[in-house]
Each structure stands twice: as structure tokens, then as C-alpha cells.
Design a protein around this motif. Structure first.
Motif, PDB file in Angstrom:
ATOM      1  N   MET A   1      30.309  -5.100  42.945  1.00 14.56           N
ATOM      2  CA  MET A   1      30.303  -4.948  41.471  1.00 14.56           C
ATOM      3  C   MET A   1      30.829  -5.657  41.005  1.00 14.56           C
ATOM      4  N   THR A   2      32.088  -6.077  40.938  1.00 17.72           N
ATOM      5  CA  THR A   2      33.205  -7.280  39.672  1.00 17.72           C
ATOM      6  C   THR A   2      31.761  -8.666  40.127  1.00 17.72           C
ATOM      7  N   ASN A   3      31.599  -9.149  40.879  1.00 19.48           N
ATOM      8  CA  ASN A   3      30.545 -10.174  41.035  1.00 19.48           C
ATOM      9  C   ASN A   3      29.528 -10.459  40.048  1.00 19.48           C
ATOM     10  N   ILE A   4      28.974  -9.060  40.220  1.00 17.34           N
ATOM     11  CA  ILE A   4      27.375  -8.827  38.755  1.00 17.34           C
ATOM     12  C   ILE A   4      27.606  -8.617  37.750  1.00 17.34           C
ATOM     13  N   LEU A   5      29.024  -7.523  37.561  1.00 18.33           N
ATOM     14  CA  LEU A   5      29.445  -7.296  36.426  1.00 18.33           C
ATOM     15  C   LEU A   5      29.936  -9.546  35.889  1.00 18.33           C
ATOM     16  N   ASP A   6      30.178  -9.869  36.244  1.00 13.08           N
ATOM     17  CA  ASP A   6      31.029 -10.735  35.806  1.00 13.08           C
ATOM     18  C   ASP A   6      29.766 -12.175  34.875  1.00 13.08           C
ATOM     19  N   LEU A   7      29.598 -11.651  36.127  1.00 10.42           N
ATOM     20  CA  LEU A   7      27.397 -12.170  35.609  1.00 10.42           C
ATOM     21  C   LEU A   7      26.897 -12.152  34.568  1.00 10.42           C
ATOM     22  N   VAL A   8      26.746 -10.616  34.525  1.00  9.23           N
ATOM     23  CA  VAL A   8      25.748  -9.919  33.784  1.00  9.23           C
ATOM     24  C   VAL A   8      26.653 -10.336  32.244  1.00  9.23           C
ATOM     25  N   GLY A   9      28.527 -10.360  31.866  1.00 16.61           N
ATOM     26  CA  GLY A   9      29.139 -10.349  31.485  1.00 16.61           C
ATOM     27  C   GLY A   9      29.310 -11.611  30.557  1.00 16.61           C
ATOM     28  N   ARG A  10      29.254 -12.819  31.741  1.00 15.98           N
ATOM     29  CA  ARG A  10      28.750 -14.248  31.254  1.00 15.98           C
ATOM     30  C   ARG A  10      27.746 -13.904  30.442  1.00 15.98           C
ATOM     31  N   ILE A  11      26.519 -13.836  30.753  1.00 17.69           N
ATOM     32  CA  ILE A  11      25.113 -13.600  29.995  1.00 17.69           C
ATOM     33  C   ILE A  11      25.385 -13.045  28.542  1.00 17.69           C
ATOM     34  N   PHE A  12      25.434 -11.966  29.008  1.00 20.26           N
ATOM     35  CA  PHE A  12      25.383 -11.675  27.528  1.00 20.26           C
ATOM     36  C   PHE A  12      26.448 -12.108  25.981  1.00 20.26           C
ATOM     37  N   ILE A  13      27.618 -12.582  26.514  1.00 21.31           N
ATOM     38  CA  ILE A  13      27.837 -13.081  26.000  1.00 21.31           C
ATOM     39  C   ILE A  13      27.928 -14.052  25.270  1.00 21.31           C
ATOM     40  N   SER A  14      27.287 -14.931  26.488  1.00 26.48           N
ATOM     41  CA  SER A  14      26.069 -16.772  25.839  1.00 26.48           C
ATOM     42  C   SER A  14      25.434 -16.214  25.097  1.00 26.48           C
ATOM     43  N   LEU A  15      24.535 -15.425  25.020  1.00 25.96           N
ATOM     44  CA  LEU A  15      23.356 -15.434  25.424  1.00 25.96           C
ATOM     45  C   LEU A  15      22.837 -15.588  23.472  1.00 25.96           C
ATOM     46  N   VAL A  16      24.095 -14.802  22.552  1.00 23.34           N
ATOM     47  CA  VAL A  16      23.959 -15.274  21.036  1.00 23.34           C
ATOM     48  C   VAL A  16      24.404 -16.913  21.312  1.00 23.34           C
ATOM     49  N   PHE A  17      24.516 -17.061  21.674  1.00 23.23           N
ATOM     50  CA  PHE A  17      25.072 -18.686  21.043  1.00 23.23           C
ATOM     51  C   PHE A  17      24.080 -19.476  21.842  1.00 23.23           C
ATOM     52  N   LEU A  18      22.859 -19.296  22.755  1.00 23.83           N
ATOM     53  CA  LEU A  18      22.033 -19.801  23.039  1.00 23.83           C
ATOM     54  C   LEU A  18      21.032 -19.703  22.278  1.00 23.83           C
ATOM     55  N   LEU A  19      20.597 -18.291  21.876  1.00 23.24           N
ATOM     56  CA  LEU A  19      19.564 -18.195  21.379  1.00 23.24           C
ATOM     57  C   LEU A  19      19.538 -18.529  19.689  1.00 23.24           C
ATOM     58  N   SER A  20      21.143 -18.739  19.161  1.00 20.86           N
ATOM     59  CA  SER A  20      21.300 -19.274  17.994  1.00 20.86           C
ATOM     60  C   SER A  20      20.924 -20.527  17.799  1.00 20.86           C
ATOM     61  N   GLY A  21      21.802 -20.879  18.654  1.00 18.86           N
ATOM     62  CA  GLY A  21      21.316 -22.543  18.958  1.00 18.86           C
ATOM     63  C   GLY A  21      19.639 -23.588  18.636  1.00 18.86           C
ATOM     64  N   ILE A  22      19.387 -22.532  19.715  1.00 20.35           N
ATOM     65  CA  ILE A  22      17.112 -22.475  19.426  1.00 20.35           C
ATOM     66  C   ILE A  22      17.145 -22.446  18.367  1.00 20.35           C
ATOM     67  N   ASN A  23      17.362 -20.968  17.149  1.00 18.51           N
ATOM     68  CA  ASN A  23      16.681 -20.710  16.555  1.00 18.51           C
ATOM     69  C   ASN A  23      17.002 -22.044  15.177  1.00 18.51           C
ATOM     70  N   LYS A  24      18.871 -22.527  15.349  1.00 17.54           N
ATOM     71  CA  LYS A  24      19.018 -23.239  14.634  1.00 17.54           C
ATOM     72  C   LYS A  24      17.990 -25.002  14.756  1.00 17.54           C
ATOM     73  N   ILE A  25      17.673 -25.060  15.515  1.00 17.43           N
ATOM     74  CA  ILE A  25      16.220 -26.074  15.894  1.00 17.43           C
ATOM     75  C   ILE A  25      14.592 -26.121  15.458  1.00 17.43           C
ATOM     76  N   GLY A  26      14.572 -24.556  15.427  1.00 18.81           N
ATOM     77  CA  GLY A  26      13.680 -24.467  14.765  1.00 18.81           C
ATOM     78  C   GLY A  26      13.545 -24.075  13.165  1.00 18.81           C
ATOM     79  N   ASN A  27      14.369 -24.253  12.817  1.00 18.78           N
ATOM     80  CA  ASN A  27      14.699 -23.223  11.297  1.00 18.78           C
ATOM     81  C   ASN A  27      16.052 -24.513  10.703  1.00 18.78           C
ATOM     82  N   TYR A  28      15.460 -26.046  10.843  1.00 12.33           N
ATOM     83  CA  TYR A  28      16.009 -27.122  10.900  1.00 12.33           C
ATOM     84  C   TYR A  28      16.784 -27.844   9.747  1.00 12.33           C
ATOM     85  N   GLU A  29      15.764 -27.798   9.105  1.00 11.73           N
ATOM     86  CA  GLU A  29      15.723 -28.597   7.445  1.00 11.73           C
ATOM     87  C   GLU A  29      16.077 -27.157   7.021  1.00 11.73           C
ATOM     88  N   GLY A  30      16.542 -25.433   7.434  1.00 10.58           N
ATOM     89  CA  GLY A  30      17.226 -24.410   6.553  1.00 10.58           C
ATOM     90  C   GLY A  30      17.926 -24.417   6.210  1.00 10.58           C
TER      91      GLY A  30
END
Length: 125
Positions: A1-30
Motif C-alpha cells: 500500500m505504501t508503494n501505491i500511495l507514494d506513486l499516487v502522491g507524486r502524481i497528484f502533486i505533480s499534475l498541478v504543474f504539468l497541467l499549468s505548463g501545458i496551459n502556459k503553452i496554449g496561452n503563451y501570449e496571454g
């Protein structure tokens, strides 16, 4: 269970930034316009995008997690100070605190080893 929670936690905290970076590409000039309106040169958007996409991917797959998490922690603190210090605006205060909290979460990744579901473990570090 610890292994799964570690992976899920890493994904959850990282998704905010991954999606933000992608959004910045889509709205580059703005995004450049917003940054420059706050006194930040637009040229800094390129390294921000690279960091916001590259580091989360590395954290999610479990490779160079300590370095990536340390960089994102510093990024969170810097962006909180640069962009979210108008505390007369409640949303700015909330954004400031969110960034500080995320910085703390990344520091936990810096001081703790990844568990079994990571590329570093598979490669034998």
C-alpha cells in the motif's frame, strides 16, 4: 500500500504543474502579458514551462525526484513572492499559501526516498 500511495502522491502533486505548463503553452501570449504586467520579463516564461513540464514528469516516473522536487519547491516559493503578495486580495493570499504548501510537499519528496514504483528503484539507483 505504501508503494501505491507514494506513486499516487507524486502524481497528484505533480499534475498541478504539468497541467499549468501545458496551459502556459496554449496561452503563451496571454501569460507573457500577465507576467510583464507584474514586472517579470516575458523571457522567463520559457524556463518556467520547461520546469513545469519536465520536473513533474520526472517526479511521476520516479527519476531524479530529489532534484526535480527541490527545483519545484524553489519555484513555488519564488512565484508566491513574485506574483501573489497582494494580501489585500483574499485570492492572492490563498494563492500565496497554496504555493507555500506545495513547496512544503515538494520538500517531503526531497527528504524521502521514492518507493518501489519508481524508475530510480528499477535502475538500482
Amino acid at each position: 500500500m505504501t508503494n501505491i500511495l507514494d506513486l499516487v502522491g507524486r502524481i497528484f502533486i505533480s499534475l498541478v504543474f504539468l497541467l499549468s505548463g501545458i496551459n502556459k503553452i496554449g496561452n503563451y501570449e496571454g501569460t507573457i502579458g500577465w507576467m510583464e504586467s507584474l514586472g517579470m520579463p516575458g523571457i522567463f516564461l520559457i524556463p518556467a514551462i520547461i520546469l513545469e513540464i519536465g520536473a513533474p514528469i520526472l517526479i511521476m516516473i520516479g527519476y531524479k525526484v530529489k532534484i526535480s522536487a527541490a527545483l519545484l519547491s524553489l519555484f513555488c516559493i519564488a512565484t508566491a513572492i513574485i506574483f501573489h503578495t497582494d494580501f489585500s486580495n483574499q485570492m492572492q493570499f490563498v494563492s500565496f499559501m497554496k504555493n507555500i504548501a506545495l513547496a512544503g510537499g515538494f520538500l517531503f519528496l526531497v527528504i524521502n526516498e521514492t518507493k518501489e514504483f519508481s524508475l530510480e528503484r528499477k535502475l538500482g539507483k
